[in-house]
Scaffold this motif. Structure first.
Motif, short mmCIF file in Angstrom:
data_model
loop_
_atom_site.label_atom_id
_atom_site.label_comp_id
_atom_site.label_asym_id
_atom_site.label_seq_id
_atom_site.Cartn_x
_atom_site.Cartn_y
_atom_site.Cartn_z
N ASP A 1 0.84 -1.20 0.00
CA ASP A 1 0.00 0.00 0.00
C ASP A 1 0.88 1.25 0.00
OD1 ASP A 1 -2.64 1.27 2.23
OD2 ASP A 1 -1.83 1.99 0.33
N SER A 2 0.70 2.09 -1.04
CA SER A 2 1.57 3.26 -1.19
C SER A 2 1.19 4.39 -0.26
CB SER A 2 1.47 3.77 -2.63
OG SER A 2 0.17 4.28 -2.89
N GLY A 3 -0.03 4.37 0.28
CA GLY A 3 -0.49 5.47 1.12
C GLY A 3 -1.27 6.51 0.34
N VAL A 4 -1.33 6.37 -0.98
CA VAL A 4 -2.12 7.28 -1.81
C VAL A 4 -3.48 6.62 -2.06
CG1 VAL A 4 -2.26 8.49 -4.02
CG2 VAL A 4 -0.04 8.16 -2.90
N THR A 5 -4.55 7.32 -1.77
CA THR A 5 -5.89 6.75 -1.88
C THR A 5 -6.66 7.43 -2.99
OG1 THR A 5 -5.89 6.33 0.48
CG2 THR A 5 -8.01 6.23 -0.64
N GLN A 6 -7.22 6.61 -3.87
CA GLN A 6 -8.04 7.16 -4.96
C GLN A 6 -9.44 6.57 -4.88
OE1 GLN A 6 -4.70 6.63 -8.29
NE2 GLN A 6 -6.48 7.81 -9.03
N THR A 7 -10.42 7.42 -5.12
CA THR A 7 -11.80 6.94 -5.20
C THR A 7 -12.51 7.62 -6.36
OG1 THR A 7 -12.49 8.68 -3.64
CG2 THR A 7 -12.03 6.49 -2.72
N PRO A 8 -13.46 6.97 -7.02
CA PRO A 8 -13.77 5.55 -6.83
C PRO A 8 -12.76 4.67 -7.55
CG PRO A 8 -15.12 6.44 -8.57
CD PRO A 8 -14.29 7.59 -8.06
N LYS A 9 -12.83 3.39 -7.36
CA LYS A 9 -11.92 2.48 -8.06
C LYS A 9 -12.39 2.25 -9.50
CE LYS A 9 -9.79 -0.21 -4.36
NZ LYS A 9 -10.06 0.78 -3.32
N HIS A 10 -13.70 2.20 -9.66
CA HIS A 10 -14.28 1.99 -10.99
C HIS A 10 -15.40 3.00 -11.19
CE1 HIS A 10 -12.26 -1.94 -11.34
NE2 HIS A 10 -12.58 -2.11 -10.07
N LEU A 11 -15.54 3.40 -12.44
CA LEU A 11 -16.58 4.37 -12.78
C LEU A 11 -17.03 4.08 -14.20
CD1 LEU A 11 -17.94 6.81 -11.51
CD2 LEU A 11 -16.01 8.20 -12.22
N ILE A 12 -18.33 3.89 -14.36
CA ILE A 12 -18.89 3.71 -15.71
C ILE A 12 -19.89 4.84 -15.91
CG2 ILE A 12 -20.18 2.20 -17.26
CD1 ILE A 12 -19.25 -0.18 -15.60
N THR A 13 -19.74 5.54 -17.03
CA THR A 13 -20.62 6.66 -17.28
C THR A 13 -20.86 6.81 -18.78
OG1 THR A 13 -20.99 9.00 -16.74
CG2 THR A 13 -18.79 8.38 -17.47
N ALA A 14 -21.81 7.63 -19.13
CA ALA A 14 -22.17 7.77 -20.54
C ALA A 14 -21.43 8.95 -21.17
CB ALA A 14 -23.67 7.97 -20.66
N THR A 15 -21.34 8.92 -22.47
CA THR A 15 -20.73 10.05 -23.18
C THR A 15 -21.48 11.33 -22.87
OG1 THR A 15 -22.09 9.54 -25.12
CG2 THR A 15 -19.83 8.67 -25.11
N GLY A 16 -20.73 12.41 -22.80
CA GLY A 16 -21.32 13.71 -22.52
C GLY A 16 -21.43 14.03 -21.04
N GLN A 17 -21.23 13.05 -20.20
CA GLN A 17 -21.37 13.28 -18.76
C GLN A 17 -20.11 13.88 -18.16
OE1 GLN A 17 -24.34 12.70 -16.90
NE2 GLN A 17 -24.99 12.65 -19.04
N ARG A 18 -20.23 14.20 -16.87
CA ARG A 18 -19.10 14.77 -16.12
C ARG A 18 -18.86 13.90 -14.88
NH1 ARG A 18 -16.99 20.06 -14.50
NH2 ARG A 18 -16.63 20.06 -12.26
#
Lengths: 114, 113
Positions: A1-18
């Motif tokens: 574990d590097s100590g750097v935390t990212q969220t979310p791990k996975h993201l599915i979204t549609a074109t045009g979204q933010r």
């Protein structure tokens, strides 16, 4: 574990979204970097922040923006998403002031645009 | 613009064999880093090479740096399956401070029995 935390791990979204990707650096690290990793482009540097200020900019699209907050966490905002934005987005951090050190990477956020 | 080139990009090697991955970079830099990435995972720091002639070893991996030739090598000795991964070298953009790393395209290593 590097100590750097990212969220979310996975993201599915549609074109045009933010979407917003979040990164918490290692305790004490002032510099945060964002990288995009895709199959065809490899690891591309997007942007760096140091202690809340933008320090360096790489191949970051105008549709993308980032910021670093007073508590040093950082967010990468991706808007008007396109299929080609699908990639792994990594955040890395490093201490400033210690010249001879490396960047430590988070686990990444896998973004899929459909 | 700093360019970092690795070769080979793909490497299939038998267990027990030795091989070397090469990393060339285009401008002056005295800091070079090697990272390992397992599929879909993060990048793990392997070596930090800080000066000309630096050599570091960890297990079956040994990295060296020749700043005059702008070349680093990652030597694999008696490969085992657990070494299968993608290996990246990375170089600082400028020779001061914590500046963003420029990565090579990576070498995908597959160790087969």
């Amino acid at each position: 574990d590097s100590g750097v935390t990212q969220t979310p791990k996975h993201l599915i979204t549609a074109t045009g979204q933010r979407v917003t990707l979040r990164c918490s650096p290692r305790s004490g690290d002032l510099s945060v970097y964002w990288y995009q990793q895709s199959l065809d482009q490899g690891l591309q540097f997007l942007i760096q922040y140091y202690n809340g200020e933008e320090r360096a900019k790489g191949n970051i699209l105008e549709r993308f923006s980032a910021q670093q907050f007073p508590d040093l966490h950082s967010e990468l905002n991706l808007s008007s998403l396109e299929l080609g934005d699908s990639a792994l987005y990594f955040c890395a951090s490093s201490p400033q002031g210690l010249r001879n050190t490396e960047a430590f990477f988070g686990q990444g956020t896998r973004l899929t645009v459909v | 613009e700093l360019k970092v080139e690795q070769n080979p990009l793909f490497l299939s090697m038998q267990e027990g064999k030795n091989y070397t991955i090469y990393c060339n970079y285009s401008t002056t830099s005295d800091r070079l880093y090697w990272y390992r990435q397992d599929p879909g995972k993060s990048l793990e720091s392997l070596f930090v090479l800080l000066s000309n002639g630096a050599v570091k070893q960890e297990g079956r991996l040994m990295a060296s740096l020749d700043t005059k030739a702008r070349l680093s090598t990652l030597h694999i000795t008696a490969a085992v399956h657990d070494l299968s991964a993608t290996y990246f070298c990375a170089v600082d953009r400028v020779n001061s401070g914590n500046t963003p790393l420029v990565f090579g395209k990576g070498t995908r290593l597959s160790v087969i029995a």
